[in-house]
Scaffold this motif. Structure first.
Motif, short mmCIF file in Angstrom:
data_model
loop_
_atom_site.label_atom_id
_atom_site.label_comp_id
_atom_site.label_asym_id
_atom_site.label_seq_id
_atom_site.Cartn_x
_atom_site.Cartn_y
_atom_site.Cartn_z
N HIS A 24 28.44 6.68 75.59
CA HIS A 24 28.70 7.39 76.81
C HIS A 24 27.82 7.23 78.17
CE1 HIS A 24 29.27 10.69 79.65
NE2 HIS A 24 30.39 10.79 79.34
N TYR A 26 26.35 8.62 79.92
CA TYR A 26 24.83 9.20 80.08
C TYR A 26 23.67 8.67 78.91
CZ TYR A 26 27.34 13.11 82.67
OH TYR A 26 28.29 13.58 83.41
N ASP A 40 33.55 6.87 80.07
CA ASP A 40 33.46 8.45 80.00
C ASP A 40 34.41 9.04 78.94
OD1 ASP A 40 36.28 8.03 80.57
OD2 ASP A 40 36.11 8.90 82.81
N SER A 41 34.62 10.14 78.92
CA SER A 41 35.19 10.78 77.61
C SER A 41 36.34 10.22 77.30
CB SER A 41 35.31 12.24 77.68
OG SER A 41 34.26 12.74 78.24
N PHE A 63 31.33 16.28 70.20
CA PHE A 63 32.69 16.44 70.56
C PHE A 63 33.20 15.06 70.68
CE2 PHE A 63 31.29 16.99 74.81
CZ PHE A 63 32.30 15.95 75.61
N MET A 64 32.40 14.05 71.06
CA MET A 64 33.08 12.83 71.43
C MET A 64 33.12 12.07 70.15
SD MET A 64 30.88 11.63 74.89
CE MET A 64 30.95 12.56 76.23
N TYR A 112 39.76 21.38 77.53
CA TYR A 112 38.78 20.30 77.86
C TYR A 112 38.53 19.50 76.74
CZ TYR A 112 35.19 18.17 80.86
OH TYR A 112 34.26 17.39 81.62
N ASN A 114 35.57 18.58 75.89
CA ASN A 114 34.33 19.22 75.56
C ASN A 114 34.39 20.60 74.70
OD1 ASN A 114 34.01 17.28 77.90
ND2 ASN A 114 31.91 18.07 78.26
N SER A 129 37.97 15.13 82.04
CA SER A 129 37.39 15.39 83.70
C SER A 129 38.15 14.06 84.52
CB SER A 129 36.03 15.09 83.89
OG SER A 129 35.63 13.86 83.35
N HIS A 176 25.13 20.56 84.87
CA HIS A 176 25.90 20.45 86.25
C HIS A 176 25.68 21.78 87.05
CE1 HIS A 176 27.47 16.96 84.20
NE2 HIS A 176 27.70 16.64 85.52
N HIS A 199 30.50 15.43 89.80
CA HIS A 199 31.38 15.78 88.73
C HIS A 199 32.05 16.99 88.92
CE1 HIS A 199 32.40 16.02 84.50
NE2 HIS A 199 32.45 14.71 84.28
N GLU A 201 32.32 19.43 86.90
CA GLU A 201 31.51 20.45 86.24
C GLU A 201 30.68 21.02 87.05
OE1 GLU A 201 29.80 18.87 82.63
OE2 GLU A 201 31.83 18.20 81.73
N SER A 215 35.23 11.99 87.52
CA SER A 215 34.65 11.61 86.00
C SER A 215 33.69 10.69 86.28
CB SER A 215 35.66 11.47 84.93
OG SER A 215 35.84 9.97 85.31
N THR A 216 32.70 10.40 85.15
CA THR A 216 31.78 9.43 85.40
C THR A 216 32.13 8.10 85.34
OG1 THR A 216 31.37 9.39 83.01
CG2 THR A 216 30.00 10.97 84.01
P1 13P Z 1 32.95 12.54 81.64
O1 13P Z 1 34.08 12.44 80.81
O2 13P Z 1 33.47 12.53 83.07
O3 13P Z 1 32.08 11.41 81.39
O4 13P Z 1 32.17 13.86 81.38
C1 13P Z 1 31.66 14.19 80.08
C2 13P Z 1 30.55 15.24 80.17
O5 13P Z 1 30.05 15.60 78.96
C3 13P Z 1 30.21 15.49 81.57
O6 13P Z 1 28.91 16.54 81.36
#
Ligand code: 13P
Ligand code: SF4
Length: 310
Positions: A24, A26, A40-41, A63-64, A112, A114, A129, A176, A199, A201, A215-216
Motif C-alpha cells: 500500500h 503508506y 491504493d485499496s 482488510f487489504m 467501505y 476498510n 475512496s 485522518h 483524502h 477520510e 484516494s491515495t
Molecule cells: P486508499 O484506498 O485511498 O489508499 O485509502 C486507504 C486507507 O486506509 C486510507 O486511510
C-alpha cells in the motif's frame, strides 16, 4: 541482517517461491521499493485479482490482505505482521450491519473496503475512496446505508441525490482526524501557489479547504497531471514519500508531519523476509462468509471496471 542483505534475500525468496509483493502507498519506503505493485485499496484489489504468482505477500493492513485472499481462493496470501489491523475496520461489526438492515429494509448496504470480511459478507457492494460516489449511484435503491467512515459518507452525500445513512454514526480514521482546518489554512497562506490534495477520510472542514479530494493513488495521478509545482498533502505521510520519489521536480508539503498510521508501519523489511521464508502469516477467511464477502467485492470491481471501459 543488514538492510541490503535483507533486500537481496527477499528478492531471492520472491523468485524462488514465485511470489508477488503488493504494497500500500503508506508502507515504509524500503518495502515500497521492493514491491511488484504499489497502490491504493482499489489498485491492490484489482491487481491481486489478476496477478500471476503462486504466493501473494500483502504489505498493508488486515482488510487489504483479506480482500486479496477473498479474490484468490486458490493462492496463498501472506501478511508480514498480522497485528497490522486497521482500527476503522473494527468499528463496524457484522451484527451492526444486520440490525441496520432490519431498520432500513429498503436501503442498499454499501461498505467501505476498510471493513472486516464478516461485515463485507452483509453488504450489497463494497467501495473504496477511489470509487465511492460511482458505486452508490450505480445502485437502484434511493437510500444507502454507508459505513464505517462518516467522513467518506459526507463526501459521498455531497455528490449524490440519494439519502446516505452513516453506519455507525461516528466511524472514523484516527490518522485522518488529526488534520486541523487551521493548520491547512496557515499552509495555504504560506504557499498560495500550492494545490491542496486531501483524502476523503479527513473531516468535512478539511475537505472544504482542498482543491481535490482523492484516494491515495488519485493523488499521484493529480500530482503528475497538474501544472502546479507545489502541493499540500492531507493524508498519511507514507504517501508524501512516494509523491516526492516519483515527482522529483515538484514539492510536496505534508499537512501534518505526524500523520502516521501505526498499523501500516508495523511491517518491516525483516518481517517481509521472515514472512516469505517461513510462509507466514497466512490470511484465511471463514468459508461461511467468504462467498458473500467475495461477491460484494466482485460487484464493486465489475461496476468500476465498467465505468473505466465506458
Ligand atoms: P486508499 O484506498 O485511498 O489508499 O485509502 C486507504 C486507507 O486506509 C486510507 O486511510
Ligand atoms: Fe485504517 Fe486510518 Fe490506517 Fe487507513 S490510515 S489503514 S483507515 S487507521
Amino acid at each position: 541482517m543488514r538492510q541490503e542483505e535483507l533486500r537481496e534475500e527477499i528478492l531471492k525468496l520472491k523468485e524462488g517461491r514465485n511470489a508477488a509483493i503488493l504494497a500500500h502507498n503508506y508502507q515504509r519506503t524500503e518495502i515500497q521499493l521492493l514491491a511488484d505493485y504499489i497502490g491504493d485499496s482499489l489498485d491492490l484489489a484489482r491487481y491481486s485479482a489478476k496477478v500471476d504468482a503462486e504466493l501473494i505477500l500483502l504489505a498493508g493492513v488486515n482488510f487489504m490482505a483479506e480482500t486479496a485472499a477473498l479474490l484468490n481462493p486458490d493462492k496463498t496470501v501472506l501478511i508480514p505482521d498480522p497485528a497490522a489491523e486497521c482500527p476503522m475496520a473494527a468499528q463496524l461489526p457484522a451484527r451492526v450491519v444486520r440490525e441496520a438492515r432490519e431498520k432500513h429494509p429498503d436501503a442498499a448496504v454499501v461498505l467501505y473496503v476498510n471493513t472486516l470480511a464478516e461485515a463485507k459478507a452483509e453488504a450489497d457492494v463494497i467501495c473504496t475512496s477511489a470509487n465511492a460516489p460511482l458505486i452508490v449511484d450505480a445502485l437502484d435503491e434511493e437510500e444507502v446505508l454507508f459505513g464505517p467512515d462518516k467522513n467518506l459518507a459526507w463526501f459521498v452525500q455531497r455528490r449524490t441525490d440519494k439519502a446516505i445513512i452513516p453506519l455507525p454514526e461516528d466511524g472514523c480514521c484516527y490518522v485522518h482526524r488529526m488534520f486541523a482546518p487551521a493548520d491547512i489554512a496557515l499552509l495555504k497562506e504560506k504557499y498560495p501557489d500550492a494545490e491542496v490534495l486531501v483524502h476523503p477520510e479527513c473531516d468535512p472542514e478539511v475537505q472544504q479547504l482542498a482543491d481535490h479530494i482523492c484516494s491515495t493513488s488519485q493523488m499521484l495521478l493529480r500530482a503528475r497531471a497538474s501544472p502546479a509545482k507545489r502541493f499540500i498533502i492531507g493524508t498519511e505521510v507514507g504517501m508524501v514519500e512516494r509523491l516526492r520519489r516519483e515527482n522529483p521536480g515538484k514539492e510536496f508539503i505534508p499537512a501534518l508531519e505526524t500523520a502516521i498510521c501505526q498499523q501500516m508501519k508495523k511491517h518491516t523489511l525483516e518481517k517481509v523476509y521472515l514472512s516469505l521464508r517461513d510462509r507466514k502469516h497466512v490470511v484465511t477467511v471463514s468459508p461461511n462468509i467468504a462467498g458473500r464477502a467475495r461477491a460484494a467485492i466482485e460487484r464493486m470491481l465489475e461496476i468500476s471496471g465498467r465505468a473505466t471501459r465506458d
